[in-house]
Design an enzyme around this catalytic site. Structure first.
Site, PDB file in Angstrom:
ATOM      1  N   ASP A  62       0.853  -1.202   0.000  1.00 26.78           N
ATOM      2  CA  ASP A  62       0.000   0.000   0.000  1.00 26.78           C
ATOM      3  C   ASP A  62       0.887   1.249   0.000  1.00 26.78           C
ATOM      4  O   ASP A  62       1.965   1.243   0.587  1.00 26.78           O
ATOM      5  CB  ASP A  62      -0.870   0.065   1.277  1.00 26.78           C
ATOM      6  N   ASP A  68       1.535   8.056   8.122  1.00 26.00           N
ATOM      7  CA  ASP A  68       1.807   6.656   8.498  1.00 26.00           C
ATOM      8  C   ASP A  68       3.236   6.539   9.007  1.00 26.00           C
ATOM      9  O   ASP A  68       3.516   5.925  10.031  1.00 26.00           O
ATOM     10  CB  ASP A  68       1.748   5.708   7.287  1.00 26.00           C
ATOM     11  N   GLU A  91       2.440  -2.810  11.591  1.00 28.89           N
ATOM     12  CA  GLU A  91       1.835  -3.108  10.287  1.00 28.89           C
ATOM     13  C   GLU A  91       2.628  -2.451   9.165  1.00 28.89           C
ATOM     14  O   GLU A  91       2.591  -2.900   8.025  1.00 28.89           O
ATOM     15  CB  GLU A  91       0.381  -2.633  10.238  1.00 28.89           C
ATOM     16  N   GLU A  92       3.355  -1.406   9.490  1.00 32.17           N
ATOM     17  CA  GLU A  92       4.110  -0.676   8.472  1.00 32.17           C
ATOM     18  C   GLU A  92       5.480  -1.276   8.200  1.00 32.17           C
ATOM     19  O   GLU A  92       6.217  -0.764   7.355  1.00 32.17           O
ATOM     20  CB  GLU A  92       4.272   0.795   8.908  1.00 32.17           C
ATOM     21  N   ASP A 110      -0.828  -1.169  14.713  1.00 26.71           N
ATOM     22  CA  ASP A 110      -1.080  -0.473  13.447  1.00 26.71           C
ATOM     23  C   ASP A 110      -1.057   1.002  13.825  1.00 26.71           C
ATOM     24  O   ASP A 110      -1.980   1.502  14.483  1.00 26.71           O
ATOM     25  CB  ASP A 110      -2.452  -0.889  12.881  1.00 26.71           C
ATOM     26  N   LEU A 112      -1.419   3.839  12.275  1.00 25.36           N
ATOM     27  CA  LEU A 112      -2.457   4.750  11.775  1.00 25.36           C
ATOM     28  C   LEU A 112      -3.394   4.008  10.826  1.00 25.36           C
ATOM     29  O   LEU A 112      -3.197   3.987   9.608  1.00 25.36           O
ATOM     30  CB  LEU A 112      -1.815   5.964  11.075  1.00 25.36           C
ATOM     31  N   ASP A 113      -4.404   3.400  11.420  1.00 23.14           N
ATOM     32  CA  ASP A 113      -5.393   2.641  10.651  1.00 23.14           C
ATOM     33  C   ASP A 113      -6.362   3.620   9.976  1.00 23.14           C
ATOM     34  O   ASP A 113      -6.835   4.557  10.623  1.00 23.14           O
ATOM     35  CB  ASP A 113      -6.153   1.720  11.618  1.00 23.14           C
ATOM     36  N   GLU A 260      -4.813  -5.692  13.638  1.00 26.15           N
ATOM     37  CA  GLU A 260      -6.150  -5.094  13.664  1.00 26.15           C
ATOM     38  C   GLU A 260      -7.142  -6.003  14.393  1.00 26.15           C
ATOM     39  O   GLU A 260      -7.727  -5.627  15.405  1.00 26.15           O
ATOM     40  CB  GLU A 260      -6.616  -4.827  12.219  1.00 26.15           C
TER      41      GLU A 260
HETATM   42  P1  AFP Z   1      -6.131   2.109   5.141  1.00 24.62           P
HETATM   43  O1  AFP Z   1      -5.355   2.116   6.437  1.00 24.62           O
HETATM   44  O2  AFP Z   1      -5.295   1.793   3.935  1.00 24.62           O
HETATM   45  O3  AFP Z   1      -6.964   3.340   4.946  1.00 24.62           O
HETATM   46  O4  AFP Z   1      -7.155   0.851   5.226  1.00 24.62           O
HETATM   47  C1  AFP Z   1      -8.100   0.790   6.263  1.00 24.62           C
HETATM   48  C2  AFP Z   1      -8.513  -0.622   6.477  1.00 24.62           C
HETATM   49  O5  AFP Z   1      -7.402  -1.445   6.685  1.00 24.62           O
HETATM   50  C3  AFP Z   1      -9.485  -0.762   7.665  1.00 24.62           C
HETATM   51  O6  AFP Z   1      -9.351   0.218   8.633  1.00 24.62           O
HETATM   52  C4  AFP Z   1     -10.841  -0.745   7.003  1.00 24.62           C
HETATM   53  O7  AFP Z   1     -11.835  -1.407   7.731  1.00 24.62           O
HETATM   54  C5  AFP Z   1     -10.561  -1.397   5.682  1.00 24.62           C
HETATM   55  O8  AFP Z   1      -9.228  -1.088   5.351  1.00 24.62           O
HETATM   56  C6  AFP Z   1     -11.480  -0.871   4.608  1.00 24.62           C
HETATM   57  O9  AFP Z   1     -11.721  -1.874   3.709  1.00 24.62           O
HETATM   58  P2  AFP Z   1     -12.671  -1.692   2.440  1.00 24.62           P
HETATM   59  O10 AFP Z   1     -11.790  -1.173   1.352  1.00 24.62           O
HETATM   60  O11 AFP Z   1     -13.151  -3.044   2.172  1.00 24.62           O
HETATM   61  O12 AFP Z   1     -13.770  -0.752   2.796  1.00 24.62           O
END
Ligand code: AFP
Length: 316
Positions: A62, A68, A91-92, A110, A112-113, A260
């Site tokens: 990603d 992040d 996670e990074e 993680d 910064l989720d 997560e």
């Molecule tokens: P990012 O950290 O890349 O924004 O992703 C967030 C995530 O890991 C999690 O927090 C969400 O629930 C999920 O991705 C979103 O998934 P969808 O793309 O299926 O909505």
């Protein structure tokens, strides 16, 4: 003589809660305090930075945002300074990082989720799990001794459990986490749903059925795209369900067991909720790879069990 001064508002800080109410061992209390300090710096960074892509990519391929990278560094510094962490895994980062040889805890996080939502000014969060000992591979999330998350929204809040209830704290204007709600519970019946990885509906007919069942039963949809915010909605409302189910693009769902699903399952179960991968408890899943993905259906017991039954009828 009477005084016009108001008495100080009664308040319980995170530290005193860990000490008095949760009876947390000293080293674990210090570690959670150190992690909460890292979260304050991240909260400040989110409010003051302009975001934007850093140009690198993380171990899952990603794009990494500046925030992040910054949040990861902030965690790293605070874990290092604590002297209580023998190793950590983010996670990074691809590999585990060794810190103090003889320290007691391993930390998984993680930093910064939901960071892809920063530009949209949506709520985002940090997730942390704490284990005793050095190894993570071969362990199960049920072996965590504590888990917490921090949600950076209109307000910054921290939710933790050391296995003794789930408690919520609000970051106040002078930078202290103050008790907001104690012993949060999740009811058995869900009125809200939060459906992730909906791209799977096109090739996972059972997930499609589950989703259409939610529509038909007129449950209320609450989905932001940040797992911390979406799962926090369940804690805030005391009911609800969050799902991230597999399809052809992500056969095991999109989310990571270690960073997560493990910590959030520890918190949900401590609040009376349930968290399954479709078959077994997330807490009972063996960690075979630091970055392994897992399906997750988490929240109110009756709804989680119903959905898992519907998904199983699918594959049999
Ligand atoms: P990012 O950290 O890349 O924004 O992703 C967030 C995530 O890991 C999690 O927090 C969400 O629930 C999920 O991705 C979103 O998934 P969808 O793309 O299926 O909505």
């Amino acid at each position: 003589m009477t005084s016009n001064h108001c008495p100080p508002t009664p308040r319980v800080s995170l530290n005193s809660h860990l000490f008095q109410s949760a009876n947390t061992p000293d080293e674990l209390r210090h570690l959670i305090n150190d992690i909460s300090r890292a979260a304050k710096y991240i909260s400040y960074a989110i409010q003051t930075s302009e975001g934007g892509l850093a140009g690198g990519s993380n171990s899952s391929g990603d794009d990494q945002l500046e925030l992040d990278v910054l949040s990861n560094t902030i965690f790293e510094q605070h874990l290092n300074e604590s002297n209580l962490v023998c190793c950590y895994s983010s996670e990074e980062q691809k590999e585990m990082v060794e810190l103090s040889d003889d320290a007691k805890y391993s930390v998984v996080f993680d930093p910064l989720d939901g960071s892809s939502l920063v530009d949209a000014n949506f709520a985002i969060g940090s997730i942390v799990g704490i284990y005793e000992g050095r190894e993570i591979i071969g362990r199960k999330p049920s072996e965590q001794v504590a888990a917490l998350y921090v949600l950076y929204g209109p307000r910054t809040i921290l939710i933790y459990s050391t296995g003794n209830g789930v408690h919520e704290f609000l970051l106040n204007d002078v930078g202290e986490f103050i008790l907001f709600r104690e012993n949060i519970g999740i009811a058995d019946k869900a009125k809200n749903y939060s459906a992730g990885n909906l791209r799977a509906l096109s090739d996972n007919p059972k997930y499609d059925e589950v989703f259409h069942d939610w529509l038909k039963r007129e449950l209320t949809l609450r989905y932001s795209g940040c797992m911390v915010a979406d799962v926090h909605h369940i804690f805030a409302k005391g009911q609800g369900i969050f799902s991230n189910v597999g399809g052809s693009k992500y056969p095991d769902g999109k989310l990571r067991l270690v960073y997560e699903c493990g910590p959030l399952s520890f918190l949900a179960e401590n609040a009376g909720g349930v968290s399954l991968d479709g078959n077994i408890r997330i807490m009972d899943k063996e960690i075979t790879d630091l970055h392994q993905r897992t399906q997750i259906i988490i929240g109110s017991k009756n709804e989680v069990e119903k959905v898992c039954k519907q998904l199983k009828e699918t594959s049999e």
